[in-house]
Design a protein around this motif. Structure first.
Motif, short mmCIF file in Angstrom:
data_model
loop_
_atom_site.label_atom_id
_atom_site.label_comp_id
_atom_site.label_asym_id
_atom_site.label_seq_id
_atom_site.Cartn_x
_atom_site.Cartn_y
_atom_site.Cartn_z
N ASP A 101 -6.25 -46.70 -26.69
CA ASP A 101 -5.72 -46.69 -25.33
C ASP A 101 -6.83 -46.26 -24.38
N ASP A 103 -7.33 -46.98 -21.11
CA ASP A 103 -6.99 -46.61 -19.73
C ASP A 103 -5.97 -45.49 -19.65
N ASP A 105 -2.76 -45.33 -20.41
CA ASP A 105 -1.41 -45.65 -19.95
C ASP A 105 -0.37 -45.55 -21.06
N ARG A 112 -7.31 -53.88 -20.27
CA ARG A 112 -7.99 -52.62 -19.97
C ARG A 112 -8.28 -51.78 -21.21
N ASP A 204 -8.70 -47.06 -10.85
CA ASP A 204 -8.53 -45.95 -11.78
C ASP A 204 -7.74 -44.85 -11.09
#
Length: 356
Positions: A101, A103, A105, A112, A204
């Motif tokens: 993961d 990014d 999220d 991403r 970001d």
């Protein structure tokens, strides 16, 4: 300051080097090759017309989909008025899934979560076209350099802990696309291109993941020039989409400002009348130097594409293809000025005979 004309003719020992962040990326693998071969895409036609007019001897494309066989790059070269003999590309980090993961999220597997943002492997990679031989044997590819191994790197944190995780920071490459050290031979003389395209310093959160990564992608070249990552290259030229302006925008302006001030590099300051006419209100930097037209939607017009030669090289001309509004050449950009995309082609002329 060098106000460059858009003249395409080269003479004697003058080599024209260009970079163009033209939008030559598509929504899936193979689609760029399809659009090139169909020859009915208005954007590609505009990009080709601009390249034909400027006629660079060396061209870096910083948003060009990669395929392992080079079919897309060969097809693109073939539709130009004067195809290039030498074509070079390496697999980028863009679209290379990590299984982590990236990014933060809570999910994995989307664009991403790749080593560099990408919907598929090779999405928006780098490409080099040259009329002089590429010294492939001596190319150094720093694309797999880990972010944490960049000298003076600043990795993102959230609430005092590594963002998005220690596991990500232990393996993530700094390059969102690629970092290539590419020698180009001109008989007994050599120049060395430091080719890259940095992530946009936006999209970001408060951890500033993309802003910090953008800064450290440039820091790679500072370390190369200082001899801390590789032997100092012969006649280096930083070239590509830095995605940062020394005065304006949301990036870490001090990063590119510091590189522009290095005593071992020179800034040819390529300008255009079109950019000057399109100046944004309250812009701090010189608008004539801008290389991207984001005035209607986005961060405003900025200088983001650069060609920064070694101080040892003799620069004899430079420019940005952004014609004035009343210039007949402005039609190459399309009726809205954006048919070839928001970025403008940047070029610098170097006298090879004066290498030392």
């Amino acid at each position: 300051m060098i106000w460059g004309s858009n003249a395409s003719a080269q003479t004697g020992d003058i080599v024209r080097i260009a970079t163009f962040a033209a939008p030559l990326s598509r929504d899936g693998p193979g689609l760029l090759l399809r659009d090139i071969t169909k020859q009915d895409d208005a954007g590609i036609a505009a990009i080709v017309a601009i390249i034909n007019h400027i006629s660079p001897d060396i061209l870096i494309l910083t948003d060009f989909d990669y395929d392992a066989g080079g079919a897309g790059l060969s097809a693109f070269s073939d539709v130009l008025a004067d195809p290039y003999q030498y074509k070079f590309a390496l697999r980028p980090n863009a679209g290379m899934q990590t299984g982590l993961d990236i990014d933060g999220d809570g999910f994995t597997g989307d664009a991403r979560d790749a080593m560099g943002y990408g919907r598929f492997l090779g999405d928006g990679g780098l490409a080099l076209l040259s009329r002089s031989p590429v010294d492939v044997v001596n190319v150094i590819d720093l694309t797999e350099l880990r972010w944490r191994d960049v000298p003076s790197a600043v990795l993102p944190q959230m609430n005092g802990t590594a963002f998005p995780s220690d596991d990500v920071q232990a393996m993530l490459h700094v390059s969102s696309s690629g970092h290539w050290i590419v020698p180009i031979n001109f008989g007994a003389q050599t120049i060395t291109l430091l080719v890259y395209s940095a992530t946009a310093p936006v999209f970001d959160g408060p951890e500033d993941f993309n802003g910090l990564r953008n800064r450290d992608e440039l820091r790679v070249w500072e370390a190369v020039l200082d001899g801390t990552l590789a032997a100092p290259p012969t006649n280096p030229i930083i070239i590509g989409n830095v995605n940062a302006d020394p005065f304006d925008g949301q990036g870490i302006c001090s990063g590119i400002a510091g590189v522009l001030a290095r005593p071992d590099l020179q800034d040819p300051m390529p300008m255009s009348l079109g950019a000057k006419q399109a100046a944004d209100l309250n812009q701090m930097g010189d608008p004539a130097l801008d290389t991207a037209d984001w005035s209607d939607d986005g961060p405003g017009n900025l200088r983001v594409s650069y060609i920064l030669p070694s101080r040892a090289l003799n620069v004899v001309g430079a420019g940005v293809f952004w014609p004035a509004q009343n210039d007949p050449l402005a039609t190459l950009l399309g009726s809205d000025g954006l048919t070839a995309g928001p970025h403008r082609l940047v070029w610098v002329d170097i006298e090879i005979e004066g290498l030392r």
